[in-house]
Write a protein that holds these residues in place. Structure first.
Motif, PDB file in Angstrom:
ATOM      1  N   PHE A  22     -45.557 -20.116 -90.796  1.00  0.00           N
ATOM      2  CA  PHE A  22     -46.275 -19.121 -91.598  1.00  0.00           C
ATOM      3  C   PHE A  22     -47.651 -18.810 -91.010  1.00  0.00           C
ATOM      4  O   PHE A  22     -48.275 -17.831 -91.391  1.00  0.00           O
ATOM      5  N   VAL A  23     -48.121 -19.656 -90.114  1.00  0.00           N
ATOM      6  CA  VAL A  23     -49.457 -19.500 -89.542  1.00  0.00           C
ATOM      7  C   VAL A  23     -49.420 -18.721 -88.230  1.00  0.00           C
ATOM      8  O   VAL A  23     -50.195 -17.797 -88.015  1.00  0.00           O
ATOM      9  N   PHE A  24     -48.494 -19.108 -87.340  1.00  0.00           N
ATOM     10  CA  PHE A  24     -48.414 -18.481 -86.021  1.00  0.00           C
ATOM     11  C   PHE A  24     -47.328 -17.416 -85.997  1.00  0.00           C
ATOM     12  O   PHE A  24     -46.221 -17.636 -86.475  1.00  0.00           O
ATOM     13  N   HIS A  25     -47.641 -16.284 -85.383  1.00  0.00           N
ATOM     14  CA  HIS A  25     -46.662 -15.204 -85.305  1.00  0.00           C
ATOM     15  C   HIS A  25     -45.734 -15.416 -84.110  1.00  0.00           C
ATOM     16  O   HIS A  25     -46.083 -16.083 -83.140  1.00  0.00           O
ATOM     17  N   ILE A  26     -44.542 -14.816 -84.221  1.00  0.00           N
ATOM     18  CA  ILE A  26     -43.562 -14.938 -83.141  1.00  0.00           C
ATOM     19  C   ILE A  26     -43.813 -13.872 -82.082  1.00  0.00           C
ATOM     20  O   ILE A  26     -43.842 -14.162 -80.896  1.00  0.00           O
ATOM     21  N   TRP A  27     -44.005 -12.650 -82.510  1.00  0.00           N
ATOM     22  CA  TRP A  27     -44.332 -11.576 -81.590  1.00  0.00           C
ATOM     23  C   TRP A  27     -45.004 -10.443 -82.334  1.00  0.00           C
ATOM     24  O   TRP A  27     -45.042 -10.411 -83.558  1.00  0.00           O
ATOM     25  N   ILE A  28     -45.528  -9.499 -81.561  1.00  0.00           N
ATOM     26  CA  ILE A  28     -46.139  -8.282 -82.103  1.00  0.00           C
ATOM     27  C   ILE A  28     -45.386  -7.108 -81.503  1.00  0.00           C
ATOM     28  O   ILE A  28     -45.216  -7.028 -80.287  1.00  0.00           O
ATOM     29  N   THR A  29     -44.922  -6.199 -82.335  1.00  0.00           N
ATOM     30  CA  THR A  29     -44.189  -5.040 -81.833  1.00  0.00           C
ATOM     31  C   THR A  29     -45.164  -4.044 -81.216  1.00  0.00           C
ATOM     32  O   THR A  29     -46.378  -4.172 -81.344  1.00  0.00           O
ATOM     33  N   VAL A  35     -44.973  -9.983 -86.438  1.00  0.00           N
ATOM     34  CA  VAL A  35     -43.714 -10.514 -86.965  1.00  0.00           C
ATOM     35  C   VAL A  35     -43.809 -12.034 -87.022  1.00  0.00           C
ATOM     36  O   VAL A  35     -44.052 -12.689 -86.017  1.00  0.00           O
ATOM     37  N   TYR A  36     -43.644 -12.573 -88.223  1.00  0.00           N
ATOM     38  CA  TYR A  36     -43.609 -14.023 -88.436  1.00  0.00           C
ATOM     39  C   TYR A  36     -42.155 -14.455 -88.583  1.00  0.00           C
ATOM     40  O   TYR A  36     -41.261 -13.628 -88.725  1.00  0.00           O
ATOM     41  N   ALA A  37     -41.930 -15.769 -88.574  1.00  0.00           N
ATOM     42  CA  ALA A  37     -40.564 -16.283 -88.725  1.00  0.00           C
ATOM     43  C   ALA A  37     -39.992 -15.952 -90.096  1.00  0.00           C
ATOM     44  O   ALA A  37     -38.788 -15.766 -90.240  1.00  0.00           O
ATOM     45  N   LYS A  38     -40.856 -15.850 -91.098  1.00  0.00           N
ATOM     46  CA  LYS A  38     -40.363 -15.527 -92.442  1.00  0.00           C
ATOM     47  C   LYS A  38     -39.830 -14.104 -92.541  1.00  0.00           C
ATOM     48  O   LYS A  38     -39.074 -13.788 -93.459  1.00  0.00           O
ATOM     49  N   GLY A  83     -33.480 -21.184 -77.593  1.00  0.00           N
ATOM     50  CA  GLY A  83     -32.596 -20.287 -76.856  1.00  0.00           C
ATOM     51  C   GLY A  83     -32.600 -18.879 -77.434  1.00  0.00           C
ATOM     52  O   GLY A  83     -32.588 -17.898 -76.682  1.00  0.00           O
ATOM     53  N   PHE A  84     -32.627 -18.770 -78.767  1.00  0.00           N
ATOM     54  CA  PHE A  84     -32.728 -17.447 -79.389  1.00  0.00           C
ATOM     55  C   PHE A  84     -34.038 -16.759 -79.011  1.00  0.00           C
ATOM     56  O   PHE A  84     -34.063 -15.558 -78.762  1.00  0.00           O
ATOM     57  N   PHE A  85     -35.128 -17.519 -78.965  1.00  0.00           N
ATOM     58  CA  PHE A  85     -36.416 -16.933 -78.583  1.00  0.00           C
ATOM     59  C   PHE A  85     -36.409 -16.477 -77.128  1.00  0.00           C
ATOM     60  O   PHE A  85     -36.916 -15.400 -76.805  1.00  0.00           O
ATOM     61  N   VAL A  86     -35.835 -17.285 -76.252  1.00  0.00           N
ATOM     62  CA  VAL A  86     -35.765 -16.904 -74.834  1.00  0.00           C
ATOM     63  C   VAL A  86     -34.880 -15.678 -74.671  1.00  0.00           C
ATOM     64  O   VAL A  86     -35.225 -14.744 -73.933  1.00  0.00           O
ATOM     65  N   TYR A  87     -33.748 -15.654 -75.361  1.00  0.00           N
ATOM     66  CA  TYR A  87     -32.862 -14.494 -75.304  1.00  0.00           C
ATOM     67  C   TYR A  87     -33.571 -13.245 -75.813  1.00  0.00           C
ATOM     68  O   TYR A  87     -33.475 -12.180 -75.208  1.00  0.00           O
ATOM     69  N   GLN A  88     -34.284 -13.390 -76.919  1.00  0.00           N
ATOM     70  CA  GLN A  88     -34.999 -12.247 -77.500  1.00  0.00           C
ATOM     71  C   GLN A  88     -36.061 -11.720 -76.540  1.00  0.00           C
ATOM     72  O   GLN A  88     -36.215 -10.522 -76.377  1.00  0.00           O
ATOM     73  N   SER A  89     -36.772 -12.623 -75.891  1.00  0.00           N
ATOM     74  CA  SER A  89     -37.852 -12.173 -75.012  1.00  0.00           C
ATOM     75  C   SER A  89     -37.342 -11.650 -73.676  1.00  0.00           C
ATOM     76  O   SER A  89     -37.964 -10.768 -73.085  1.00  0.00           O
ATOM     77  N   LEU A  90     -36.213 -12.162 -73.183  1.00  0.00           N
ATOM     78  CA  LEU A  90     -35.688 -11.700 -71.897  1.00  0.00           C
ATOM     79  C   LEU A  90     -34.742 -10.517 -72.023  1.00  0.00           C
ATOM     80  O   LEU A  90     -34.568  -9.762 -71.067  1.00  0.00           O
ATOM     81  N   ASN A  91     -34.116 -10.341 -73.165  1.00  0.00           N
ATOM     82  CA  ASN A  91     -33.136  -9.281 -73.353  1.00  0.00           C
ATOM     83  C   ASN A  91     -33.796  -7.914 -73.508  1.00  0.00           C
ATOM     84  O   ASN A  91     -33.205  -6.908 -73.163  1.00  0.00           O
ATOM     85  N   ILE A  92     -35.003  -7.907 -73.986  1.00  0.00           N
ATOM     86  CA  ILE A  92     -35.683  -6.643 -74.224  1.00  0.00           C
ATOM     87  C   ILE A  92     -36.293  -6.159 -72.924  1.00  0.00           C
ATOM     88  O   ILE A  92     -37.060  -6.863 -72.282  1.00  0.00           O
ATOM     89  N   SER A  93     -35.937  -4.952 -72.534  1.00  0.00           N
ATOM     90  CA  SER A  93     -36.408  -4.417 -71.259  1.00  0.00           C
ATOM     91  C   SER A  93     -37.770  -3.760 -71.441  1.00  0.00           C
ATOM     92  O   SER A  93     -37.930  -2.831 -72.228  1.00  0.00           O
ATOM     93  N   GLY A  94     -38.707  -4.248 -70.719  1.00  0.00           N
ATOM     94  CA  GLY A  94     -40.042  -3.672 -70.734  1.00  0.00           C
ATOM     95  C   GLY A  94     -40.724  -3.775 -72.074  1.00  0.00           C
ATOM     96  O   GLY A  94     -40.794  -4.825 -72.677  1.00  0.00           O
ATOM     97  N   GLY A 102     -45.850 -14.183 -79.229  1.00  0.00           N
ATOM     98  CA  GLY A 102     -46.803 -15.019 -79.947  1.00  0.00           C
ATOM     99  C   GLY A 102     -46.600 -16.495 -79.649  1.00  0.00           C
ATOM    100  O   GLY A 102     -45.626 -16.912 -79.031  1.00  0.00           O
ATOM    101  N   ILE A 103     -47.543 -17.282 -80.120  1.00  0.00           N
ATOM    102  CA  ILE A 103     -47.479 -18.722 -79.912  1.00  0.00           C
ATOM    103  C   ILE A 103     -46.399 -19.357 -80.780  1.00  0.00           C
ATOM    104  O   ILE A 103     -45.988 -20.496 -80.547  1.00  0.00           O
ATOM    105  N   GLY A 104     -45.898 -18.642 -81.758  1.00  0.00           N
ATOM    106  CA  GLY A 104     -44.836 -19.154 -82.609  1.00  0.00           C
ATOM    107  C   GLY A 104     -43.549 -19.434 -81.849  1.00  0.00           C
ATOM    108  O   GLY A 104     -42.717 -20.210 -82.303  1.00  0.00           O
ATOM    109  N   MET A 105     -43.375 -18.822 -80.682  1.00  0.00           N
ATOM    110  CA  MET A 105     -42.199 -19.088 -79.859  1.00  0.00           C
ATOM    111  C   MET A 105     -42.242 -20.486 -79.249  1.00  0.00           C
ATOM    112  O   MET A 105     -41.221 -20.997 -78.813  1.00  0.00           O
ATOM    113  N   LEU A 106     -43.401 -21.101 -79.206  1.00  0.00           N
ATOM    114  CA  LEU A 106     -43.538 -22.438 -78.625  1.00  0.00           C
ATOM    115  C   LEU A 106     -43.398 -23.557 -79.652  1.00  0.00           C
ATOM    116  O   LEU A 106     -43.386 -24.735 -79.276  1.00  0.00           O
ATOM    117  N   LEU A 107     -43.294 -23.217 -80.915  1.00  0.00           N
ATOM    118  CA  LEU A 107     -43.171 -24.240 -81.957  1.00  0.00           C
ATOM    119  C   LEU A 107     -41.929 -25.118 -81.810  1.00  0.00           C
ATOM    120  O   LEU A 107     -42.017 -26.328 -82.050  1.00  0.00           O
TER     121      LEU A 107
END
Length: 136
Positions: A22-29, A35-38, A83-94, A102-107
């Motif tokens: 709830f504190v760290f975001h996963i990414w910013i569009t 975007v938080y995990a919630k 693995g879902f975070f890596v897929y999400q970050s690598l699957n999106i082109s550009g 965000g730092i939430g991907m490292l949690l």
């Protein structure tokens, strides 16, 4: 046996999985929406499942083998989440949907380290009990 070091590690892992999402975001569009995990049901369910497994493992202190197995399952769950975070970050082109990670991907990595330390302490306790039983 709730005063053991593995309880501290498991409690910290539960705090990382449940509280820090709830504190760290996963990414910013690219529209600057944080975007938080919630906000994502899959990620929230996996983080919550990891926290619940950690809490359940704390109270299984009388059966160290089951506690160890719960820790291993929790590590596997965190690897799946990673693995879902890596897929999400690598699957999106550009810059199509995610502008900034965000730092939430490292949690999950922090949680995996804490769970590995807890499993190491559980294994140490189990070895100690086995060595004492051999002396009887």
């Amino acid at each position: 046996m709730l005063q053991r070091i593995q309880t501290v590690y498991l409690l910290l892992a539960a705090g990382v999985s449940a509280g820090l999402t709830f504190v760290f975001h996963i990414w910013i569009t690219e529209q600057d929406v944080v975007v938080y995990a919630k906000d994502e049901l899959l990620y929230f369910a996996l983080f919550l499942g990891s926290a619940i497994l950690s809490i359940v493992a704390i109270f299984m202190y009388k059966n160290r083998k089951s506690q160890f197995v719960m820790g291993r399952l929790n590590i596997i769950l965190n690897f799946i989440l990673l693995g879902f975070f890596v897929y999400q970050s690598l699957n999106i082109s550009g810059e199509t949907a995610v502008s900034e990670k965000g730092i939430g991907m490292l949690l999950p990595i922090v949680s995996i380290v804490l769970l590995a330390l807890a499993n190491k302490a559980i294994k140490k306790d189990e070895d100690l009990v086995k060595s004492v039983d051999r002396l009887r």
